[in-house]
Enzyme design. Sequence first.
Site, short mmCIF file in Angstrom:
data_model
loop_
_atom_site.label_atom_id
_atom_site.label_comp_id
_atom_site.label_asym_id
_atom_site.label_seq_id
_atom_site.Cartn_x
_atom_site.Cartn_y
_atom_site.Cartn_z
N LYS A 163 0.91 -1.27 0.12
CA LYS A 163 -0.14 0.10 0.17
C LYS A 163 0.87 1.30 0.10
O LYS A 163 0.55 2.06 -0.71
CB LYS A 163 -1.09 -0.03 1.11
N LYS A 195 -16.48 -6.58 -2.70
CA LYS A 195 -17.15 -5.18 -2.57
C LYS A 195 -16.41 -4.08 -3.52
O LYS A 195 -16.72 -2.94 -3.59
CB LYS A 195 -17.27 -4.85 -1.06
N LYS A 238 -13.76 -13.71 -7.90
CA LYS A 238 -14.25 -13.62 -6.70
C LYS A 238 -15.35 -12.52 -6.31
O LYS A 238 -14.80 -11.56 -6.90
CB LYS A 238 -13.31 -13.91 -5.55
#
Length: 412
Positions: free
Chosen positions: A168, A266, A263
């Site tokens: 990140k 969200k 998959k």
Amino acid sequence: MSRALLSHILHRPPLLLASRGVVRGGAPPSRLRTLRLNCSATEVSPSGDEAPAPPARKKRVVSGVQPTGLVHLGNYLGAIKNWVSLQDLYETLFFIVDLHAITLPYDAPQLSKATRSTAAIYLACGIDSSKASIFVQSHVRAHIELMWLLSSSTPIGWLNRMIQFKEKSRKAGDENVGVALLTYPVLMASDILLYQSDLVPVGEDQTQHLELTREIAERVNNLYGGRKWKKMGGRGGSLFKVPEALIPPAGARVMSLTDGLSKMSKSAPSDQSRINLLDPKDVIMNKIKRCKTDSFPGLEFDNPERPECSNLLSIYQIITGKTKEEVISECQDMNWGTFKTTLTDALIDHLQPIQVRYEEIMSDPDSICSNHPEHFTNIYVERLSPSVRFCGHLRCPRSLTSKLLGVCLSGE
């Protein structure tokens, strides 16, 4: 009862059994061990002829969930149903990790709403507040204070090796990454160690964070435990229980409605790719009607050339509770139009009770924000106070602790 349910749950501390001492005797660092969900859920001390065995106790399981406010069918079938089963086997503490949610840029006004909504969804899916403790992380200030104490004993090199931080920070750049992204694994360790947890449910890709928690616990036990702890007025032995990983049985792997090889997620840009648990009937009907299929005749499982077909049949099988053989017998000769109608009806019938229960819990949002400072004082005194003393800090009198925490929580 449902009108005040979240008020009771979101602002109460964990339901702990009688206070227990920490594990005696420090153990040398060991590799992470895992237990499967079908393992024994109780601990029984060995019995001998000289004395009867003490009563068995349930092992304690602690787990947190991000307050996304958005839970889809994949979350429900793949994870939440396993959580529901845990509460019957273990002493379970589930909490909404709203402090972890602010390690990356976020929408502040939406955080409290998402926290409330996430708690309500999990309750509606079957988490029973009479069996499990479900609460909000930031409401128990001991999480933050213990994190600071643990941070003083955690080498920076341990945090620098965390894969998630590396990925990140590389994407966002150093100027756009807060310190919390680096140190949040210590907060995660605090979440777990504060409650002397026996087991922590983790996915196969989350074991690195739990291994760090174990290393921190072992390091603190070595630095401050044993005789050192006893000289400070403690009980001696280990300060923190070293938790083990609990790998639940593999939940259903629900794939995207727009790509049978991806998959359900969200984070996918298109809402069309998922069924959200709170989607109304017409939205569910439209999503299933437009979901990706193929041009092969009939319906079948496990054909690698037909991932969408296998995914939709699997969803139908799990939602209805039927066996694979029963689904094949019922659906193999259907065309897509007929099967989509059948699947839509099954989804609506299964999700409607969850949606009704969710609305009942959320029906009185104004009652959710009532604080109970005395509960948090108990958590501090019973769980955190010994951790403060092992670092050498002067012990705060119980009466003063209550006053200070009461002021802090009331905002005066």
